[in-house]
Design a protein around this motif. Structure first.
Motif, PDB file in Angstrom:
ATOM      1  N   ARG A  70      16.649   0.308 -43.902  1.00 23.13           N
ATOM      2  CA  ARG A  70      15.453   0.080 -43.100  1.00 23.13           C
ATOM      3  C   ARG A  70      15.709   0.358 -41.621  1.00 23.13           C
ATOM      4  N   ASN A  71      16.253   1.524 -41.358  1.00 27.75           N
ATOM      5  CA  ASN A  71      16.464   2.005 -39.997  1.00 27.75           C
ATOM      6  C   ASN A  71      16.248   3.512 -39.998  1.00 27.75           C
ATOM      7  N   VAL A  72      16.138   4.110 -38.806  1.00 28.35           N
ATOM      8  CA  VAL A  72      15.857   5.542 -38.718  1.00 28.35           C
ATOM      9  C   VAL A  72      17.055   6.355 -38.232  1.00 28.35           C
ATOM     10  N   ILE A  73      18.151   5.685 -37.910  1.00 28.16           N
ATOM     11  CA  ILE A  73      19.354   6.376 -37.457  1.00 28.16           C
ATOM     12  C   ILE A  73      20.568   5.573 -37.904  1.00 28.16           C
ATOM     13  N   CYS A  74      21.661   6.264 -38.171  1.00 29.68           N
ATOM     14  CA  CYS A  74      22.932   5.587 -38.455  1.00 29.68           C
ATOM     15  C   CYS A  74      23.719   5.500 -37.144  1.00 29.68           C
ATOM     16  N   LEU A  75      24.149   4.294 -36.814  1.00 29.75           N
ATOM     17  CA  LEU A  75      24.931   4.051 -35.610  1.00 29.75           C
ATOM     18  C   LEU A  75      26.229   3.361 -36.013  1.00 29.75           C
ATOM     19  N   SER A  76      27.317   4.095 -35.935  1.00 31.41           N
ATOM     20  CA  SER A  76      28.620   3.596 -36.384  1.00 31.41           C
ATOM     21  C   SER A  76      29.525   3.412 -35.176  1.00 31.41           C
ATOM     22  N   VAL A  77      30.196   2.272 -35.100  1.00 28.84           N
ATOM     23  CA  VAL A  77      31.011   1.943 -33.927  1.00 28.84           C
ATOM     24  C   VAL A  77      32.474   1.781 -34.333  1.00 28.84           C
ATOM     25  N   ASN A  78      33.350   2.469 -33.607  1.00 29.08           N
ATOM     26  CA  ASN A  78      34.806   2.372 -33.757  1.00 29.08           C
ATOM     27  C   ASN A  78      35.266   2.681 -35.182  1.00 29.08           C
ATOM     28  N   ASP A  79      35.725   1.687 -35.946  1.00 34.00           N
ATOM     29  CA  ASP A  79      36.221   1.960 -37.297  1.00 34.00           C
ATOM     30  C   ASP A  79      35.083   2.166 -38.289  1.00 34.00           C
ATOM     31  N   GLY A  80      33.847   1.895 -37.880  1.00 34.39           N
ATOM     32  CA  GLY A  80      32.706   2.178 -38.729  1.00 34.39           C
ATOM     33  C   GLY A  80      32.324   3.635 -38.579  1.00 34.39           C
ATOM     34  N   VAL A  81      32.773   4.477 -39.494  1.00 38.34           N
ATOM     35  CA  VAL A  81      32.685   5.926 -39.279  1.00 38.34           C
ATOM     36  C   VAL A  81      31.458   6.564 -39.906  1.00 38.34           C
ATOM     37  N   LEU A  82      30.915   5.983 -40.968  1.00 40.59           N
ATOM     38  CA  LEU A  82      29.784   6.585 -41.678  1.00 40.59           C
ATOM     39  C   LEU A  82      28.742   5.531 -42.023  1.00 40.59           C
ATOM     40  N   HIS A  83      27.489   5.975 -42.069  1.00 38.72           N
ATOM     41  CA  HIS A  83      26.368   5.175 -42.591  1.00 38.72           C
ATOM     42  C   HIS A  83      26.198   3.852 -41.846  1.00 38.72           C
ATOM     43  N   GLY A  84      26.547   3.846 -40.566  1.00 36.51           N
ATOM     44  CA  GLY A  84      26.462   2.609 -39.798  1.00 36.51           C
ATOM     45  C   GLY A  84      25.048   2.069 -39.704  1.00 36.51           C
ATOM     46  N   LYS A  85      24.863   0.850 -40.145  1.00 35.30           N
ATOM     47  CA  LYS A  85      23.549   0.215 -40.121  1.00 35.30           C
ATOM     48  C   LYS A  85      23.343  -0.453 -38.764  1.00 35.30           C
ATOM     49  N   PRO A  86      22.333  -0.023 -38.006  1.00 33.66           N
ATOM     50  CA  PRO A  86      22.091  -0.651 -36.707  1.00 33.66           C
ATOM     51  C   PRO A  86      21.890  -2.158 -36.829  1.00 33.66           C
ATOM     52  N   HIS A  87      22.486  -2.881 -35.893  1.00 33.62           N
ATOM     53  CA  HIS A  87      22.409  -4.329 -35.914  1.00 33.62           C
ATOM     54  C   HIS A  87      22.580  -4.848 -34.486  1.00 33.62           C
ATOM     55  N   ASP A  88      22.557  -6.134 -34.324  1.00 27.40           N
ATOM     56  CA  ASP A  88      22.666  -6.751 -33.008  1.00 27.40           C
ATOM     57  C   ASP A  88      24.098  -6.653 -32.506  1.00 27.40           C
ATOM     58  N   TYR A  89      24.387  -5.596 -31.754  1.00 27.24           N
ATOM     59  CA  TYR A  89      25.736  -5.384 -31.228  1.00 27.24           C
ATOM     60  C   TYR A  89      25.629  -4.799 -29.821  1.00 27.24           C
ATOM     61  N   VAL A  90      26.302  -5.417 -28.860  1.00 25.58           N
ATOM     62  CA  VAL A  90      26.311  -4.950 -27.483  1.00 25.58           C
ATOM     63  C   VAL A  90      27.541  -4.076 -27.270  1.00 25.58           C
ATOM     64  N   MET A  91      27.327  -2.841 -26.872  1.00 27.14           N
ATOM     65  CA  MET A  91      28.429  -1.893 -26.710  1.00 27.14           C
ATOM     66  C   MET A  91      29.332  -2.267 -25.544  1.00 27.14           C
TER      67      MET A  91
END
Length: 255
Positions: A70-91
């Motif tokens: 239920r998102n329109v983009i995959c956002l993967s951070v650091n060790d999360g390399v694929l299919h990152g599910k956007p969530h409440d995370y401050v970069m």
């Protein structure tokens, strides 16, 4: 089934591709320390709405994910390399962010991914990103009419091998057109001279992704994000291309 596209249909995919490339460029440019990644998700939704596009991710429910997505983009951070599910995370400064985005416009899909360092990151992370981009460019260069699918995979794998990078073969590139994932699968390592003959009209998403130290993945508790099992950072570069009589044409570009 593999559907070859006409030159006119490829031009329509290029319209989608330019929008995908433009969106990724904007989102990459505004990503900064202190920003919640949900801001990027919300901005992507707005851009999709303004363009009259349709997300390929919303309600996507493949076997490898705990869907529907239920998102329109995959956002993967650091060790999360694929299919990152956007969530409440401050970069944070130095985060390695991967943005993977696919939409359709007038029924034609384009798909691309970019990895960027947020703020001042390490030279090692930038070198990792550069290695995936080099793999992408090598794969595209090998996508010549009359060549074989394995030639693309070998070209990507050769870049990885030069730097002793382990390559995961579970997830790779793919065909696309009216839908996001179509045949054939494009592995990020393979043997040249084998596989499908590349014919004009074939459209592919080529997408090298890897880390320097591990090819093993684990699934995050969100049921979607794939993380490197050893906790190392990963990077991912992807473009949609078309095989033409004159060679490969990159469709996800601002040019």
């Amino acid at each position: 089934m593999i559907e070859l596209k006409t030159p006119a249909e490829i031009n329509k995919m290029a319209v989608t591709g330019r929008f995908v490339a433009k969106t990724l460029a904007e989102l990459s440019s505004i990503a900064e320390p202190g920003m919640n990644i949900m801001h990027l998700e919300k901005r992507a939704r707005k851009l999709i709405e303004e363009a009259g596009a349709k997300s390929c991710y919303w309600d996507y429910a493949p076997s490898f994910g705990e869907g529907p997505f239920r998102n329109v983009i995959c956002l993967s951070v650091n060790d999360g390399v694929l299919h990152g599910k956007p969530h409440d995370y401050v970069m944070k400064y130095g985060d390695l962010l991967t943005l993977d985005f696919a939409v359709s416009i007038d029924g034609w899909v384009a798909d691309a991914a970019r990895s960027v360092v947020v703020g001042n990151g390490s030279e090692e992370d930038q070198r990792l990103i550069d290695s995936t981009w080099a793999g992408l460019e090598a794969g595209i260069s090998a996508a010549q009419p009359g060549s074989r699918l394995g030639d693309i995979s070998k070209a990507i794998g050769d870049v990885a091998d030069e730097q002793r990078i382990p390559v995961n073969l579970d997830f790779g590139g793919h065909g696309l057109g009216h839908t996001m994932h179509e045949d054939p699968h494009v592995a990020n390592r393979g043997k040249g001279g084998r596989g499908l003959v590349l014919k004009p009209g074939l459209t592919l998403a080529i997408e090298p992704w890897w880390s320097f130290t591990s090819k093993k993945l684990s699934v995050d508790n969100d049921g979607w994000t794939l993380r490197l099992a050893d906790g190392s950072n990963g990077a991912h570069s992807e473009n949609t291309i078309a095989i033409t009589e004159d060679g490969p044409r990159v469709l996800t570009t601002l040019d």
